[in-house]
Design a protein around this motif. Structure first.
Motif, mmCIF file in Angstrom:
data_model
loop_
_atom_site.group_PDB
_atom_site.id
_atom_site.type_symbol
_atom_site.label_atom_id
_atom_site.label_comp_id
_atom_site.label_asym_id
_atom_site.label_seq_id
_atom_site.Cartn_x
_atom_site.Cartn_y
_atom_site.Cartn_z
ATOM 1 N N GLN A 563 -50.388 -38.944 -28.015
ATOM 2 C CA GLN A 563 -51.235 -38.566 -29.133
ATOM 3 C C GLN A 563 -50.813 -40.256 -29.979
ATOM 4 O OE1 GLN A 563 -49.253 -35.278 -30.985
ATOM 5 N NE2 GLN A 563 -51.069 -34.360 -29.462
ATOM 6 N N MET A 564 -51.582 -41.001 -30.546
ATOM 7 C CA MET A 564 -51.242 -42.039 -31.179
ATOM 8 C C MET A 564 -51.564 -42.184 -32.297
ATOM 9 S SD MET A 564 -51.242 -45.080 -27.353
ATOM 10 C CE MET A 564 -49.657 -46.109 -28.884
ATOM 11 N N PHE A 565 -50.466 -42.790 -33.394
ATOM 12 C CA PHE A 565 -50.690 -42.783 -34.847
ATOM 13 C C PHE A 565 -49.529 -43.623 -35.444
ATOM 14 C CE2 PHE A 565 -52.450 -38.624 -33.262
ATOM 15 C CZ PHE A 565 -54.515 -38.307 -34.294
ATOM 16 N N PHE A 566 -50.254 -44.160 -36.092
ATOM 17 C CA PHE A 566 -49.461 -44.870 -37.159
ATOM 18 C C PHE A 566 -49.581 -43.614 -38.364
ATOM 19 C CE2 PHE A 566 -51.436 -49.158 -35.779
ATOM 20 C CZ PHE A 566 -49.933 -49.650 -34.645
ATOM 21 N N HIS A 567 -48.167 -44.211 -38.737
ATOM 22 C CA HIS A 567 -47.771 -43.350 -39.560
ATOM 23 C C HIS A 567 -48.507 -43.630 -41.117
ATOM 24 C CE1 HIS A 567 -44.795 -46.585 -41.306
ATOM 25 N NE2 HIS A 567 -44.370 -45.831 -42.417
ATOM 26 N N THR A 568 -49.273 -44.677 -40.872
ATOM 27 C CA THR A 568 -49.400 -45.741 -41.987
ATOM 28 C C THR A 568 -51.002 -44.690 -42.578
ATOM 29 O OG1 THR A 568 -50.062 -47.220 -40.727
ATOM 30 C CG2 THR A 568 -48.167 -46.881 -42.951
ATOM 31 N N ASP A 569 -51.615 -44.302 -41.669
ATOM 32 C CA ASP A 569 -53.141 -44.060 -41.225
ATOM 33 C C ASP A 569 -54.050 -43.476 -41.877
ATOM 34 O OD1 ASP A 569 -52.987 -45.936 -38.835
ATOM 35 O OD2 ASP A 569 -53.245 -44.122 -37.508
ATOM 36 N N TYR A 570 -52.778 -41.939 -42.718
ATOM 37 C CA TYR A 570 -54.371 -41.853 -43.854
ATOM 38 C C TYR A 570 -53.282 -41.823 -45.233
ATOM 39 C CZ TYR A 570 -56.269 -40.023 -39.395
ATOM 40 O OH TYR A 570 -55.992 -39.782 -38.363
ATOM 41 N N ARG A 571 -52.441 -42.766 -45.250
ATOM 42 C CA ARG A 571 -52.094 -42.971 -46.806
ATOM 43 C C ARG A 571 -52.922 -42.723 -47.859
ATOM 44 N NH1 ARG A 571 -46.295 -45.374 -46.788
ATOM 45 N NH2 ARG A 571 -47.225 -47.317 -45.949
ATOM 46 N N PRO A 572 -52.841 -42.634 -49.077
ATOM 47 C CA PRO A 572 -53.823 -42.900 -50.025
ATOM 48 C C PRO A 572 -54.235 -44.938 -50.405
ATOM 49 C CG PRO A 572 -52.457 -41.142 -50.420
ATOM 50 C CD PRO A 572 -51.900 -42.137 -50.119
ATOM 51 N N GLN A 718 -51.634 -26.206 -36.535
ATOM 52 C CA GLN A 718 -51.045 -27.975 -36.630
ATOM 53 C C GLN A 718 -50.521 -27.747 -38.193
ATOM 54 O OE1 GLN A 718 -54.417 -30.432 -35.666
ATOM 55 N NE2 GLN A 718 -54.021 -31.287 -36.977
ATOM 56 N N VAL A 719 -50.063 -28.298 -38.621
ATOM 57 C CA VAL A 719 -49.662 -28.950 -39.868
ATOM 58 C C VAL A 719 -50.721 -30.509 -40.534
ATOM 59 C CG1 VAL A 719 -47.441 -27.790 -39.719
ATOM 60 C CG2 VAL A 719 -47.573 -30.139 -39.441
ATOM 61 N N GLU A 720 -50.346 -30.236 -41.161
ATOM 62 C CA GLU A 720 -51.249 -32.255 -42.192
ATOM 63 C C GLU A 720 -50.781 -33.112 -40.866
ATOM 64 O OE1 GLU A 720 -53.014 -32.639 -43.746
ATOM 65 O OE2 GLU A 720 -53.982 -30.463 -44.350
ATOM 66 N N GLY A 721 -49.281 -33.019 -40.460
ATOM 67 C CA GLY A 721 -48.299 -34.280 -39.845
ATOM 68 C C GLY A 721 -49.143 -35.572 -40.227
ATOM 69 N N VAL A 722 -50.055 -36.398 -39.698
ATOM 70 C CA VAL A 722 -50.353 -37.772 -40.429
ATOM 71 C C VAL A 722 -50.810 -38.046 -41.932
ATOM 72 C CG1 VAL A 722 -49.851 -38.562 -38.109
ATOM 73 C CG2 VAL A 722 -52.094 -38.052 -39.007
ATOM 74 N N ARG A 723 -51.477 -36.806 -42.430
ATOM 75 C CA ARG A 723 -51.835 -36.745 -43.425
ATOM 76 C C ARG A 723 -51.458 -36.644 -44.276
ATOM 77 N NH1 ARG A 723 -57.232 -37.009 -43.394
ATOM 78 N NH2 ARG A 723 -58.837 -36.384 -41.331
ATOM 79 N N GLN A 724 -50.509 -36.523 -44.218
ATOM 80 C CA GLN A 724 -49.337 -36.270 -45.366
ATOM 81 C C GLN A 724 -48.119 -37.480 -45.788
ATOM 82 O OE1 GLN A 724 -48.232 -33.604 -47.536
ATOM 83 N NE2 GLN A 724 -49.889 -32.440 -47.183
ATOM 84 N N MET A 725 -48.383 -38.674 -44.769
ATOM 85 C CA MET A 725 -47.515 -39.589 -44.990
ATOM 86 C C MET A 725 -47.891 -40.780 -45.999
ATOM 87 S SD MET A 725 -46.556 -40.433 -40.795
ATOM 88 C CE MET A 725 -46.133 -39.436 -40.290
ATOM 89 N N HIS A 726 -47.667 -40.003 -47.246
ATOM 90 C CA HIS A 726 -47.752 -40.801 -48.588
ATOM 91 C C HIS A 726 -47.185 -40.435 -49.771
ATOM 92 C CE1 HIS A 726 -50.055 -37.264 -50.110
ATOM 93 N NE2 HIS A 726 -50.830 -37.392 -48.534
ATOM 94 N N GLN A 727 -45.830 -40.165 -49.472
ATOM 95 C CA GLN A 727 -44.784 -39.482 -50.048
ATOM 96 C C GLN A 727 -44.472 -40.842 -51.035
ATOM 97 O OE1 GLN A 727 -44.725 -36.735 -51.159
ATOM 98 N NE2 GLN A 727 -46.009 -36.259 -49.896
ATOM 99 N N ASN A 728 -43.633 -41.202 -51.725
ATOM 100 C CA ASN A 728 -43.182 -42.775 -51.950
ATOM 101 C C ASN A 728 -41.844 -42.424 -51.670
ATOM 102 O OD1 ASN A 728 -44.949 -43.107 -54.172
ATOM 103 N ND2 ASN A 728 -43.602 -42.056 -54.717
ATOM 104 N N ALA A 729 -41.636 -43.647 -50.601
ATOM 105 C CA ALA A 729 -40.407 -43.708 -50.093
ATOM 106 C C ALA A 729 -40.001 -45.466 -50.290
ATOM 107 C CB ALA A 729 -40.871 -43.769 -48.106
ATOM 108 N N PRO A 730 -38.410 -45.758 -49.724
ATOM 109 C CA PRO A 730 -38.294 -46.795 -49.592
ATOM 110 C C PRO A 730 -38.803 -47.644 -49.134
ATOM 111 C CG PRO A 730 -36.384 -44.800 -48.999
ATOM 112 C CD PRO A 730 -38.422 -45.092 -49.249
ATOM 113 N N ARG A 731 -38.888 -48.903 -49.407
ATOM 114 C CA ARG A 731 -39.807 -50.280 -48.512
ATOM 115 C C ARG A 731 -39.391 -51.085 -48.124
ATOM 116 N NH1 ARG A 731 -42.915 -52.758 -53.195
ATOM 117 N NH2 ARG A 731 -43.707 -54.249 -52.079
#
Length: 1273
Positions: A563-572, A718-731
């Motif tokens: 399984q290969m996804f980037f953690h930014t794939d589904y960010r808004p 299955q949970v939302e998984g990669v779709r939830q990777m759009h929280q505010n985070a350190p850059r």
């Protein structure tokens, strides 16, 4: 009296034989009884009896008794004279399955070697090749494999043969059996939704996937690494294309936009807005004209856009050359294909028409409209090297076209054709064949068509002969891919999860793979592509997987996770006014963001060893590959741990200071902003002006945050998984200077070597010149042939006038929107199209072209419009918003033969309504008959006799009106008069003026009547005869006074029978001037404004028929009736641009249909009654007696059926109509059920077995319908 036991010294002396030999003698004698060798038979029988060679009878004690030949015949009545022959015929095919012969399908009793019927597996084992076998070849012929040689020679033997002979065949060097070694290297889950698009880049090193999750991803062909994700689309990806220079990829989407990215850096190149509907196909043109190139897109809005771009600057002109091909609303362009040199483009659409465009002039121009198909054309493909193309249609045919004497001529491929000896299965009898996909093989000798009965058919592309049926798929096939250099190999895949590699020259399977997904069943395969070198092919499926197949070792693919996804794939994303995007969290362009982390489908980061697979992280230290985790809530309320950024060193002490990488990325972004702004300013004064800086004037994120819709397969647990990777985070990020340099110099997709690119361009230029020369040469031939006859010239001039009028009519729809060309240039363009298309009608052909000509003749005689072609007997339950067959505009031209006729038509008949989409083929004019030889009607090929779709459709529609028993309708006399005038003018059928209803009874302008009788007459055209009884307004009941009418659905003639319910609802609206309204035309809402009310004709001042003058939003003015207009709700979606349409929803259609009145379905509701009757029909269908009435009559077996029966029906059709709530009342259902018996008695003898069975079926079903308390038959 008992027979004496056999004795060795009786008669002429007996010979002891094994039983099988005695039986063989007997079968030989039986075989001779039906042949000419009578004397030989007599002698043989005498000798068989003399020597007692016939089989003997055993009694209960085991004693043998002689039998004469006649006694043996009487005791073996089951043995027919051809018994021995049938045994011989069956031995060969059975043996072929066990031990394949050298030549398949060739069975001989006299064969030798691998053709012998006595062969064994031992006889077919490999023979050892010796050096003398190679040297003993004469005249340098390549080595020929012996008949009994099992496997092809290996590469060493082949090269040895080259040394000895100087030549070797490709089939010998690379035998078809080599493809058995293709294997699946890896199946990778990389998307959350179905993946309908896959493509290789021009080098074959990269794979692109486009998914319904709105993403385009770039993968490595050789190890499966995920290189990049291209974000920006907000709806499903519908098509992708890579340019020939391998510098850009374009993706079209259901969001109506085309996004183009640079393949080297993944930077956005353009966002193109030219369509008001989903993008249906996307093609880069192979044409080379300096640095100028074209890209073509087609859309569900019925438009074809030609986008011009420059190879040096990689800039697109945002204003395309646009053709709007909408003879009526609702037409969609479905597919497109370029010729090898790029001079010709062919497109297919839902209105059955193939449109041809030519690129030999300064701008693209339309040169032809081909109308030979009877249903939508949804697959089209040019050949790999020639000037031919193939089109596939849902009418069950494909056509191979080529350009000759200024017209495109075709060879017909009928999907109902069968190989000699193949019987028609029961399932095929009830299935209408449809072409689902088409393909050429590499050398264009063969074409392959996929049919909805799951077969693949291989055809000779020159003669149209059916060569093979490829059997293996269990569901429809939508993927056919030819090998890039091996003309024997074709790949197919379908919704059944099967992937086959075929040898189409032999008609055999070479390799098979089944896409089984553990715990989820099989995954439907949606797309496949071969790599340019033929060493790999990639497939995508319904579960979001990418499957990579190829030769060789799979070890490089073992280094990647499943399984290969980037953690930014589904960010808004946030979008500017030009729809360029920024990542909402980082406020950066996606291609300038730091290297992401690799995660699984649930958002869990992969181990450190996998993080080095991410471009830009190859040389990072281990501590920089550990993502920062945080706790986030899923949509189910569950709190899970997921990646929200990169782990920093001593983060608590250092705070959130920006890293070197952040600074570097900001600098790159700033530089790009400055370059983009400068480019836009410098280009603002030029002809290719854009619409502003791509990333200028971003809207506030809080108001314009958009992310891809949450579509995708929801797996168990299955949970939302990669779709939830759009929280505010350190850059903050950590990186070394070496990482930054690598990031700046990165190349995601390599370019084609310049020398190879030059060779490819030279080849395409040469092919383009060939095509341009072909077009010019064939046009000259046409002009020469036109001068042969004055009569031909006059006919063509007449047709030319009609052709021009047709184009003027369609220009009201803004048929060509070349935004930078003048009206004069447009008129010139139309003139060229008319001249070429019309003059081609009078062109002649040589003898060698007879095959192409003959197909055209048969088409002109047998082709008809949508209403007489097919009936969609097996339509799915529910309202089908797309009619199964569309109109052909050619029929409208044939209605008139002179300009005076058309003028009179415009004066006396109602204006052309765009809602009228079904057309009936009229009888040919005398002028046309003089130019074509009279031929007997072939009932098996002609569809003119078939009942039209408006009668046989299983889904109820608002228009056209389909009468049912018991309908209360308003009859409009002026509409009926217009219909009769149109029939008389176009000579559709003979009319008797004395039988017009107003000559027998007094008819007002509109009458309230009830349908008390319905009968259909065999065509063409099929006519509906109605008995209409007047209704007493006081009592509401019909009177004894009645009149009869005959009519059929006809183009450009408005319904003159309107349901009373619709009429009463429309009268209550009381439309006023300036009121806004909407109207359904071809399954779409069109908007307009009421101008005023006035009688349509002065002699009928009180009639509501066509009494409102309206103005459509596109500027057209038309007359409408009040029941054709609907009020516009406050919350309704408005079209995106003025004059466009909005799709009709299922719920809106339901609201507009007839609402049953109390008592029309008895004491129950319509839904309850329909479901009860459906269950009864299902029980009836299980009985053997109902088998003959389960589906439509097979017109291939009984071609004369439609010449006797005007209204065919069957149990499945009735069941489908019940499921679609087709019947307005139960009396309409009873009327149709009775037609089953009526049809059986009409076509067969009244006392025949099938007529008696029909009576039993009908009686039983009517009893069940009428007794509303019955639950089971």
């Amino acid at each position: 009296m008992a027979e004496p036991p056999a004795s060795s010294n009786s008669g002429g002396g007996s010979v002891s034989l094994p039983l099988i030999e005695s039986e063989l003698y007997f079968l030989i004698a039986r075989f001779l009884t039906t042949g000419p060798c009578r004397r030989a038979l007599k002698v043989l029988v005498q000798e068989l009896e003399q020597y007692q060679l016939l089989p003997k009878r055993l009694d209960w004690q085991g004693n043998e008794h002689y039998r004469s030949y006649e006694e043996l015949v009487l005791s073996n009545k089951h043995v027919a004279p051809d018994h021995l022959l049938q045994i011989c015929k069956r031995i060969g095919p059975i043996l072929d399955k066990e031990i394949p012969p050298s030549i398949s399908r060739v069975n001989s009793l006299l064969g030798a070697g691998r053709q012998s019927l006595l062969r064994t597996a031992k006889d077919c084992r490999n023979t050892v090749w010796k050096g003398s076998a190679f040297a003993a070849l004469h005249r340098g012929r390549p080595p020929e494999i012996p008949v009994n040689y099992g496997t092809p020679p290996n590469l060493v033997e082949v090269h040895r043969a080259k040394q000895l002979t100087g030549y070797a065949k490709f089939s010998t060097s690379f035998p078809g059996s080599m493809y058995q070694h293709v294997k699946m290297h890896r199946r990778i889950l990389g998307h959350l939704s179905s993946v309908y698009c896959v493509a290789f880049d021009r080098t074959g090193h990269r794979i692109f996937t486009g998914s319904d999750d709105c993403l385009v991803k770039i993968w490595s062909t050789h190890n499966g690494r995920l290189f990049a994700t291209l974000r920006g689309h907000s709806a499903e990806i519908s098509d992708m294309a890579v340019n020939y220079e391998n510098t850009m990829i374009a993706a079209g989407s259901c969001d109506k936009m085309i996004r183009v990215w640079c393949l080297r850096t993944c930077a956005p190149v353009a966002v193109l807005h030219g369509h008001t509907g989903s993008i249906t196909s996307l093609q880069f043109s192979p044409m080379v004209k300096g640095s100028m190139r074209y890209m073509v897109s087609t859309g569900a809005d019925g438009t074809v856009c030609f986008w011009q771009w420059d190879t040096d600057s990689m800039k697109f002109n945002n204003r395309p050359v646009k053709f709007t091909e909408k003879p009526r609303p609702g037409v969609q362009m479905l597919c497109s294909s370029f010729s090898v040199g790029g001079m010709f483009l062919a497109t297919g659409s839902t209105d059955h028409v193939i449109r041809m465009y030519f690129f030999g002039s300064e701008t693209p121009e339309k040169i032809a409209e081909l109308e030979s198909h009877a249903d939508k054309v949804d697959s089209i493909q040019f050949s790999n090297s020639g000037d031919r193309f193939i089109s596939g249609s849902r009418d069950g045919t494909a056509r191979i076209w080529r350009f000759e004497q200024a017209e495109w001529r075709s060879i017909l491929l009928d999907m109902s054709d069968r190989l000699p000896g193949d019987a028609c299965s029961e399932e095929d009898k009830f299935m209408k064949p449809k072409v689902t996909m088409i393909a050429w093989n590499q050398n264009d000798n063969y074409v392959v068509t996929a049919v909805n009965n799951h077969l693949l058919k291989v055809w000779n592309s020159c003669t149209g002969q059916l060569l093979h049926d490829l059997v293996g798929h269990a569901d429809e096939v939508f993927v056919l891919e030819t090998h890039p250099f091996d003309s024997r190999i074709m790949l197919s895949a379908g919704h059944d999860g099967n992937i086959f590699i075929w040898d189409i020259t032999k008609g055999t399977k070479t390799k098979h793979y089944f896409n089984m997904i553990e715990g989820q069943g099989h995954g439907a395969v949606f797309d496949c592509k071969f790599s340019p070198d033929g060493q790999h092919f990639a497939c995508t499926d319904s579960h979001g997987h990418l499957l990579i197949f190829g030769f060789g070792c799979s070890r490089p693919y073992e280094k990647i996770p499943d399984q290969m996804f980037f953690h930014t794939d589904y960010r808004p994303l946030i979008r500017d006014s030009n729809n360029y995007v920024l990542d909402e969290q980082t406020q950066q362009a996606p291609h300038l963001m730091p290297p992401p982390f690799l995660v699984d489908v649930d958002g869990n980061p992969h181990p450190t060893k996998y993080q080095r697979l991410v471009p830009g992280r190859e040389n990072c230290a281990d501590e920089h590959l550990i993502p920062q985790l945080g706790y986030v809530a899923t949509s189910d309320g569950e709190v899970v741990e997921q990646v929200i950024g990169q782990q920093t060193v001593d983060q608590d002490e250092q705070g959130l200071e920006p890293s070197i990488l952040d600074d570097m990325i900001r600098q790159l972004q700033l530089q790009q902003d400055q370059r983009t702004g400068a480019d836009q300013e410098s280009a603002s004064s030029g002809p290719q002006n854009g619409e502003g800086t791509p990333r200028r004037a971003f809207r506030r994120p809080s108001f314009d945050i958009q992310s891809p819709p949450n579509i995708g397969l929801r797996r168990s647990g299955q949970v939302e998984g990669v779709r939830q990777m759009h929280q505010n985070a350190p850059r903050s990020q950590m990186a070394t200077e070496r990482d930054l340099q690598a990031w700046r110099r990165r190349v995601v997709v390599p370019e084609i070597p310049p020398s190879l690119l030059r060779k490819q361009e030279e080849y395409r230029i040469a092919k383009g010149e060939e095509e341009r020369h072909l077009y010019a040469t064939e046009k000259k031939k046409s002009f020469e042939s036109l001068e042969k006859s004055d009569s031909e010239s006059s006919l063509i001039q007449s047709k030319r006038r009609l052709h021009r009028r047709k184009y003027r009519n369609y220009r009201t729809r803004h048929n060509i929107e070349q935004l930078e060309t003048s009206d004069e240039e447009r008129d010139n363009c139309f003139g060229l199209i008319e001249q070429e298309a019309e003059e081609s009608e009078g062109s002649g052909s040589s003898d060698e072209e007879e095959e192409w000509r003959s197909d055209k003749k048969s088409n002109s005689n047998s082709s008809s419009d949508s209403s007489s072609r097919y009936s969609d007997w097996i339509a799915d339950a529910g309202i089908n918003l797309q009619p199964p067959v569309r109109t052909s505009r050619r029929k409208a031209i044939r209605y008139c033969s002179t300009s005076e006729d058309e003028v009179s038509a415009e004066k006396s008949s109602p204006p052309k309504r765009r809602r009228r989409k079904r057309r009936k083929k009229p009888k040919p004019k005398k002028q046309e008959e003089a130019n074509a030889p009279t031929q007997p009607v072939n009932l098996e090929l002609s569809y003119d006799w078939h009942p039209p779709v408006w009668i046989t459709d299983t889904a109820l529609r608002r228009s056209p009106f389909v009468p049912q028993m018991g309908d209360e309708v308003i009859y409009f006399r002026q509409g009926h008069e217009a219909y009769i005038e149109a029939v008389r003018r176009n000579n559709i059928y003979e009319l008797n003026p004395h039988k017009e209803p107003w000559r027998k009874v007094v008819l007002r302008d509109q009458e309230l009547v009830k349908i008390v009788g319905i009968r259909y007459e065999v065509g063409p055209p099929t006519l509906c005869c109605l008995k209409l009884a007047f209704i007493d307004h006081a009592t509401g009941k019909h009177t004894d006074k009645s009149f009869s009418i005959r009519y059929h659905d006809m183009p450009d003639v408005i319904d003159f029978l309107i349901l009373r319910q619709f009429y009463d609802e429309a009268r209550q609206r009381n439309w006023q001037a300036s009121d806004r309204f909407r109207s359904i035309i071809d399954d779409a809402w069109w908007f307009g404004t009421v101008l005023g009310q006035e009688p349509y004709q002065p002699q009928y001042p009180d009639s509501h028929f066509q009494c409102y003058s309206v103005k459509w939003d596109n500027g057209e003015i038309e007359k409408l009736s009040p029941w054709d207009m609907e009020p516009v709700p406050d919350n309704v979606d408005q079209p995106e641009e003025l004059g466009a349409s909005v799709s009709v929803t299922f719920e809106e259609v339901e609201k507009l249909l007839y609402k049953p009145q109390e008592g029309e379905w008895g004491m129950r509701s319509r839904d309850e009654a329909c479901e009860r009757i459906i269950s009864g029909i299902d029980q009836l269908l299980t009985l053997d007696i109902s088998a003959a009435f389960a589906g439509p009559v097979d017109l291939c077996t009984y071609p004369k059926y439609c010449t006797v029966i005007a209204y065919p029906t069957d149990l499945n059709t009735i069941r489908t109509r019940l499921a679609n709530r087709f019947y307005r009342r139960i009396s309409a259902l009873v009327w149709e059920v009775r037609y089953i018996e009526s049809n059986a008695r009409t076509f067969n003898e009244p006392g025949s077995a099938i007529a008696r069975a029909a009576k039993k079926i009908t009686t039983q079903l009517l009893k069940f319908i009428n007794n509303r308390d019955l639950i089971a038959l």
